[in-house]
Design an enzyme around this catalytic site. Structure first.
Site, PDB file in Angstrom:
ATOM      1  N   SER A  20       0.590  -1.445   0.124  1.00  0.00           N
ATOM      2  CA  SER A  20       0.095   0.083   0.069  1.00  0.00           C
ATOM      3  C   SER A  20       0.831   1.149   0.003  1.00  0.00           C
ATOM      4  O   SER A  20       1.936   1.298   0.833  1.00  0.00           O
ATOM      5  CB  SER A  20      -0.867  -0.037   1.237  1.00  0.00           C
ATOM      6  OG  SER A  20      -1.560   1.187   1.411  1.00  0.00           O
ATOM      7  N   ASN A  66       9.145   9.093   4.729  1.00  0.00           N
ATOM      8  CA  ASN A  66       8.088   9.633   4.247  1.00  0.00           C
ATOM      9  C   ASN A  66       7.205  10.058   5.357  1.00  0.00           C
ATOM     10  O   ASN A  66       7.341   9.647   6.399  1.00  0.00           O
ATOM     11  CB  ASN A  66       7.265   8.981   3.406  1.00  0.00           C
ATOM     12  CG  ASN A  66       6.235   7.972   4.218  1.00  0.00           C
ATOM     13  OD1 ASN A  66       5.065   8.155   4.465  1.00  0.00           O
ATOM     14  ND2 ASN A  66       6.626   6.728   4.402  1.00  0.00           N
ATOM     15  N   LEU A  70      -1.335  10.367   5.106  1.00  0.00           N
ATOM     16  CA  LEU A  70      -2.502   9.511   4.795  1.00  0.00           C
ATOM     17  C   LEU A  70      -3.252  10.517   3.725  1.00  0.00           C
ATOM     18  O   LEU A  70      -4.294  10.498   3.799  1.00  0.00           O
ATOM     19  CB  LEU A  70      -3.370   9.582   5.995  1.00  0.00           C
ATOM     20  CG  LEU A  70      -4.285   8.189   6.095  1.00  0.00           C
ATOM     21  CD1 LEU A  70      -3.872   7.048   5.325  1.00  0.00           C
ATOM     22  CD2 LEU A  70      -4.798   8.155   7.673  1.00  0.00           C
ATOM     23  N   CYS A 126      -0.099   3.326  10.750  1.00  0.00           N
ATOM     24  CA  CYS A 126       0.453   4.695   9.984  1.00  0.00           C
ATOM     25  C   CYS A 126       1.270   5.350  11.078  1.00  0.00           C
ATOM     26  O   CYS A 126       0.808   6.163  12.179  1.00  0.00           O
ATOM     27  CB  CYS A 126      -0.593   5.450   9.277  1.00  0.00           C
ATOM     28  SG  CYS A 126       0.121   7.198   8.786  1.00  0.00           S
ATOM     29  N   ILE A 186       6.340  -5.338   8.410  1.00  0.00           N
ATOM     30  CA  ILE A 186       6.242  -4.095   9.290  1.00  0.00           C
ATOM     31  C   ILE A 186       5.898  -2.953   8.355  1.00  0.00           C
ATOM     32  O   ILE A 186       6.133  -2.670   7.320  1.00  0.00           O
ATOM     33  CB  ILE A 186       7.588  -3.899   9.994  1.00  0.00           C
ATOM     34  CG1 ILE A 186       8.679  -3.562   9.056  1.00  0.00           C
ATOM     35  CG2 ILE A 186       7.714  -4.915  11.137  1.00  0.00           C
ATOM     36  CD1 ILE A 186      10.249  -2.874   9.684  1.00  0.00           C
ATOM     37  N   ASN A 187       5.314  -1.626   9.230  1.00  0.00           N
ATOM     38  CA  ASN A 187       5.095  -0.689   8.381  1.00  0.00           C
ATOM     39  C   ASN A 187       6.396   0.335   8.741  1.00  0.00           C
ATOM     40  O   ASN A 187       7.356  -0.352   9.179  1.00  0.00           O
ATOM     41  CB  ASN A 187       3.989   0.229   8.953  1.00  0.00           C
ATOM     42  CG  ASN A 187       3.096   1.144   8.208  1.00  0.00           C
ATOM     43  OD1 ASN A 187       4.225   2.112   7.472  1.00  0.00           O
ATOM     44  ND2 ASN A 187       1.930   1.389   8.116  1.00  0.00           N
ATOM     45  N   GLY A 238       9.105  -5.166   4.235  1.00  0.00           N
ATOM     46  CA  GLY A 238      10.501  -4.077   4.446  1.00  0.00           C
ATOM     47  C   GLY A 238      11.653  -4.226   3.901  1.00  0.00           C
ATOM     48  O   GLY A 238      12.236  -5.249   4.098  1.00  0.00           O
ATOM     49  N   GLY A 239      11.880  -3.463   3.109  1.00  0.00           N
ATOM     50  CA  GLY A 239      13.308  -3.138   2.360  1.00  0.00           C
ATOM     51  C   GLY A 239      13.416  -4.161   1.184  1.00  0.00           C
ATOM     52  O   GLY A 239      14.482  -4.560   0.980  1.00  0.00           O
TER      53      GLY A 239
END
Ligand code: RRO
Length: 298
Positions: A20, A66, A70, A126, A186-187, A238-239
Site C-alpha cells: 500500500s 516519508n 494519509l 500509519c 512491518i510498516n 520491509g526493504g
C-alpha cells in the site's frame, strides 16, 4: 512449478504483492501487474485528506523517509475513480483502510465490501497521523475492537497491517483472536532527518517513517518473532528490493511478501522478483513453494 499460496479461502498465484502507498492507477501505465500475486491500494479514509506539509519525502543513503500524512481523495472518489482502474488490472486487489476510530473503519469496510476487491488490509500502523494510526497497532485492545468490527461487516479476507514492534507477541495474539485471516508487518519505522547546512528538518512534518533497504534486517526480526507466536499466515514487508530479499522472508516462514519502496525505484520490480523466485526454484529443483516455506527449518 507451483508458487501459489493461500490466505483464508483465497488463492494467490504467487506470494508477491505490491504494498500500500507505493503505487497508484498511474503506476499501472508503466507495468503489467497481472503476473503478481496481487496489489494493495493506498490507505483510504472516509473524507479526503490533504496530507502533511511538504517536503513529504526525503531520501537517505539506504532508504526513504516519508510523511505523506494519509493524503487520499476519500472513499467516494476512490470508489468512483481509482478503484475501477486498479480492478481492471487482472490481479487480485486488496483495499487498505485507515480510520480515526472504529466507526470509520466499519463505514469503510461496508462500502468496500460491495466492490470486487479480494480483501481488506486494515492499516493499524500509519506513523504520520495525529489520531489513530500506529497508536492503534501498539494497543492489543484497539486491535481487537477494530478488527472484530471489520470482521462483522465483511466476509472478504482481512489482513492486519502491524507496526514495527520489537516484542510483538501481545499484538500478534490480539490480531489472532479477531477474525483476521493474516497479518502483515512491518510498516515504516519512525525516523528524523535534519539538514546540517540550513538547520531545518528535511521533512515538513518533522519526523516520518523510514522504509527501504535500511529496515530489512529489522523487518526480518519482527516478522520472525510474529511467525513464532501465531498460526496466522504472516506477510513480510520491509526493504525488499530483489528476489533474494523476498526469499529471505519466505525462508523464515512468511506466506507472502509486500514490495513497497522498491516500486518507487522500479515500477516493474514485482515482475522481476517473481521471475527471480522462479529461476531460483528452478535451479534448486524446488517444485512447490510450500517446500521452501517449511517453518521447521528454523
Ligand atoms: O500516508 C502516510 O504517511 C503513511 C501511511 Br498511511 C503508512 O501506513 N505508512 C507510512 O509510512 N506512511
Amino acid at each position: 512449478m507451483n508458487l501459489s499460496v493461500k490466505i483464508g479461502n483465497m488463492t494467490f498465484k504467487n506470494p508477491v504483492l505490491l504494498a500500500s502507498g507505493c503505487f497508484s492507477k498511474h503506476t499501472l501505465d508503466f507495468t503489467d501487474v497481472s503476473g503478481l500475486g496481487g496489489i494493495i491500494t493506498k490507505s483510504v479514509t472516509m473524507k479526503p485528506r490533504e496530507g502533511n506539509p511538504p517536503p513529504r519525502i526525503f531520501e537517505t543513503p539506504c532508504g526513504v523517509i516519508n510523511s505523506i500524512g494519509l493524503a487520499n481523495p476519500g472513499i467516494d472518489e476512490f470508489l468512483k475513480d481509482e478503484l475501477p482502474c486498479i480492478l481492471s488490472s487482472q490481479t487480485r486487489v486488496i483495499a487498505s483502510i485507515a480510520g480515526a476510530d472504529v466507526d470509520e473503519y466499519v463505514e469503510l469496510t461496508r462500502l468496500i465490501n460491495q466492490t470486487d476487491v479480494t480483501g481488506i488490509e486494515v492499516n493499524l500502523s500509519c506513523p504520520n497521523v495525529e489520531r489513530g494510526g500506529v497508536e492503534f497497532g501498539k494497543d492489543p485492545e484497539s486491535v481487537k475492537r477494530i478488527v472484530d468490527s471489520v470482521r462483522n461487516n465483511t466476509s472478504k479476507i482481512i489482513i492486519c497491517k502491524l507496526p514495527p514492534l520489537f516484542d510483538n507477541r501481545k499484538i500478534v495474539s490480539a490480531a489472532e483472536q479477531t477474525g483476521a485471516d493474516a497479518i502483515s508487518l512491518i510498516n515504516t519505522i519512525p525516523a528524523l532527518a535534519v539538514n546540517f547546512e540550513t538547520g531545518k528538518f528535511e521533512i515538513g512534518g518533522k519526523s516520518g517513517g523510514l522504509s527501504g533497504p535500511a529496515i530489512k534486517p529489522i523487518a526480518l526480526y519482527c516478522v520472525y518473532n510474529a511467525i513464532k507466536s501465531t498460526n496466522l499466515p504472516v506477510i513480510g514487508v520491509g526493504g525488499i528490493m530483489n528476489a533474494r530479499d523476498a526469499l529471505e522472508f519466505l525462508l523464515i516462514g512468511a506466506m507472502m511478501v509486500e514490495i513497497g519502496t522498491g516500486v518507487l525505484v522500479d515500477p516493474d520490480i514485482g515482475n522481476k522478483i517473481v521471475k527471480g523466485i522462479e529461476e531460483y526454484f528452478c535451479k534448486e529443483g524446488i517444485k512447490d513453494i510450500a517446500e521452501f516455506q517449511r517453518r521447521s527449518r528454523f
